[in-house]
Structures are given as C-alpha cells and as structure tokens.
Design a protein around this motif. Sequence first.
Motif, PDB file in Angstrom:
ATOM      1  N   UNK A 129      17.947  56.370  13.434  1.00  0.00           N
ATOM      2  CA  UNK A 129      18.121  55.134  14.192  1.00  0.00           C
ATOM      3  C   UNK A 129      19.620  54.915  14.452  1.00  0.00           C
ATOM      4  N   UNK A 130      19.927  54.488  15.682  1.00  0.00           N
ATOM      5  CA  UNK A 130      21.317  54.170  16.030  1.00  0.00           C
ATOM      6  C   UNK A 130      21.301  52.922  16.898  1.00  0.00           C
ATOM      7  N   UNK A 131      22.125  51.949  16.520  1.00  0.00           N
ATOM      8  CA  UNK A 131      22.165  50.692  17.273  1.00  0.00           C
ATOM      9  C   UNK A 131      23.607  50.382  17.685  1.00  0.00           C
ATOM     10  N   UNK A 132      23.780  50.069  18.973  1.00  0.00           N
ATOM     11  CA  UNK A 132      25.106  49.716  19.478  1.00  0.00           C
ATOM     12  C   UNK A 132      24.957  48.405  20.251  1.00  0.00           C
ATOM     13  N   UNK A 160      14.612  60.360  18.641  1.00  0.00           N
ATOM     14  CA  UNK A 160      15.310  59.384  17.803  1.00  0.00           C
ATOM     15  C   UNK A 160      15.152  57.959  18.327  1.00  0.00           C
ATOM     16  N   UNK A 161      15.535  57.020  17.462  1.00  0.00           N
ATOM     17  CA  UNK A 161      15.421  55.606  17.804  1.00  0.00           C
ATOM     18  C   UNK A 161      16.839  55.098  18.120  1.00  0.00           C
ATOM     19  N   UNK A 162      17.249  55.303  19.379  1.00  0.00           N
ATOM     20  CA  UNK A 162      18.620  54.979  19.783  1.00  0.00           C
ATOM     21  C   UNK A 162      18.571  53.878  20.831  1.00  0.00           C
ATOM     22  N   UNK A 163      19.266  52.752  20.547  1.00  0.00           N
ATOM     23  CA  UNK A 163      19.235  51.659  21.518  1.00  0.00           C
ATOM     24  C   UNK A 163      20.570  50.948  21.627  1.00  0.00           C
ATOM     25  N   UNK A 164      20.806  50.492  22.852  1.00  0.00           N
ATOM     26  CA  UNK A 164      22.036  49.737  23.112  1.00  0.00           C
ATOM     27  C   UNK A 164      21.622  48.343  23.574  1.00  0.00           C
TER      28      UNK A 164
END
Length: 298
Positions: A129-132, A160-164
């Motif tokens: 998971x990546x959050x920006x 992947x769980x990547x969200x901006x």
Amino acid sequence: MSRDFRGAAAAFVTSEAAVAEPPREFAFSDADFRSLAQFAHKQAGIALADSKRNLVYSRLSRRLRALGLTSFRQYREHLAADPAELESFINAISTNLTKFFREAHHFDHFRTHVALPFVQGAHAAASRRLRVWSAGCSTGEEPYTIAVVLKREIRDLDRHDVRILATDIDTDVIGKGVRGEYQANSIDEVPKTYREFFRPIDGKRESANVTLDEEVQKLVTFRRLNLMEPWPFNGNFDAVFCRNVMIYFDAATKTALIERLTQKIKPGGWLYIGHSESLIGSHPGLRLVGRTIYRREA
Ligand SMILES: C[S@@+](CC[C@H](N)C(=O)[O-])C[C@H]1O[C@@H](n2cnc3c(N)ncnc32)[C@H](O)[C@@H]1O
C-alpha cells in the motif's frame, strides 16, 4: 490668484485624485475590503494584505456583474445572506497557479526516496500500500505529476494498492482536475521520459489538448477539502505535498497547519513544501533533509 491658475490648480487636484483612486465600475470602500479580507481569513485561512485590494476588486467584480449588483456593499450583504455564495467567493479569491513538474527536484527526490524503495520492497510482499496526498492540488498538474512518476517506476501497479488523494478548497479547480484535460503547451516542461503518459485528445492535431492515460488518471482521487476544517479521512500518508498553499496563510495558521500535516505523515514519511516557503516555529516531529523537503521523525 488668476482665474486661469485656479482652473489649472483644480484640474491638477482632480487629475491627482484620479491617479490615486481610478474610477471604478463598483463602489469599493476600505470597509468593504477589510470585511471581505476578514471573511476570507475566517473561512479559508487566506490572509489578504492591503496590497491585494485591486486583486480582490477585479476577481470579485465578475461575481457582482453575474449577480447584477452595483456595489461591494450589496455583495457583502448577499454573501452574508446566502450560504451558497461562499463557494463562489472562495473560488474567486483563491490563486491557482501551477504546472506539471513544478519545482522538479521534489519529484526526483520522490522518485528515489518513495517510488524506488516501494518497488524494491514490493518484491517481498504480494501487495503493498502507498498513499500520497496533494493538499492544495489546484487543477491537478501536481497530483498527476506524482502519478506519472509512480506509474513509470511501478510497472505492475495493478498488483498494489497505490493511491493519490488530491484536495483543494476551490471547486472549479477540482472540476478541471477530474476532467484532466490540459493545453498542448502545458507539457512543454515535462521531461521526455514521462511524455509517454500524455496523449492528445484529438490525435490528429498537433496543437490538440492533452490528457493522461486512463491508468494514470485512475491513481488520483479528487476531493474538495478546506484545510482549515476537520479532515475526514483515516490513515496516514507516505508523502504529503503541500506546496505554494501556505504562502497565502499567516504565521499562526501556517504553524497550526504544519502540526496537523505532521500528524498525517507516517513515521519516516515525507513533506514537500513550496520553494519560497519555510516552516514557521519549531516542529520537533519534522527534520529538514533537503531544499524544502522534510522527513517525519520515526
Ligand atoms: C498556487 S496553488 C498551488 C498548487 C500546487 N500545489 C502547486 O504548487 O503547483 C494554491 C492552491 O491552494 C488552494 N487553497 C488555498 N487555501 C486553501 C484552503 N484553506 N484549503 C485547501 N486549499 C486551499 C487554492 O485554491 C489553490 O488551488
């Protein structure tokens, strides 16, 4: 004193007065400016110094024309009486200047300290998971720049769980961000390696507006959010971009906002602020690690 001299003196005084106070379409007094400035500060944290008088006049004049009003006094009354006018008021007074890859060294840093470590760690875990957060995202160029950097490095993004999260107080700019359509020359300063993620809307014309690949657009969620109000989301961010937003706030507002932002950054995560900005006061939770780049202490 001759009649001629008196006439010339009167004309001089008149023209002096005209230079000091140009004739305006709408009556705009000191009291009008002070009252609107106080309102902007209370509602959005935006500090409007005296030097912004003409800017406030010209931006709000459009609203007066659209509403068929003849003075700023009338406009103040309308603003006080109709809560729906608040949105148009904020949209009119906010300054939204932005561009793709603005203050580009932040994106070099983001690539090497966020995107690449994520890719390296991603080998170990099936899904990560990546959050920006782009706080004060304006028309979307900042969050889409973050998105193309991530897209280029994380080739298997789907796994992947990547969200901006892209937020702004101004609903007009949020609308433009959601549309994701930009003038052809807006990508002139986008490095060649990232051009593959942009495409002309009308493929045949060279001067056609451009948009971003669907996969890049999907990474970004736009929401209206006033940074002065409670933030309705849980969880912390790997990186927060709050650039060229605090420039409009006074010292106390800035200090309080930085404290709140710090709490929303994961230990070891990053805060990027605008090049002409600095953190006011001491923020023990943050360490300066590069030009306008801060790291949340672990
Ligand atoms: C100059 S733009 C910066 C855009 C982008 N971050 C960049 O650096 O290119 C500043 C943005 O902050 C937004 N803003 C100002 N006050 C705000 C507030 N109280 N809450 C959320 N956004 C705000 C404005 O609407 C505007 O779009």
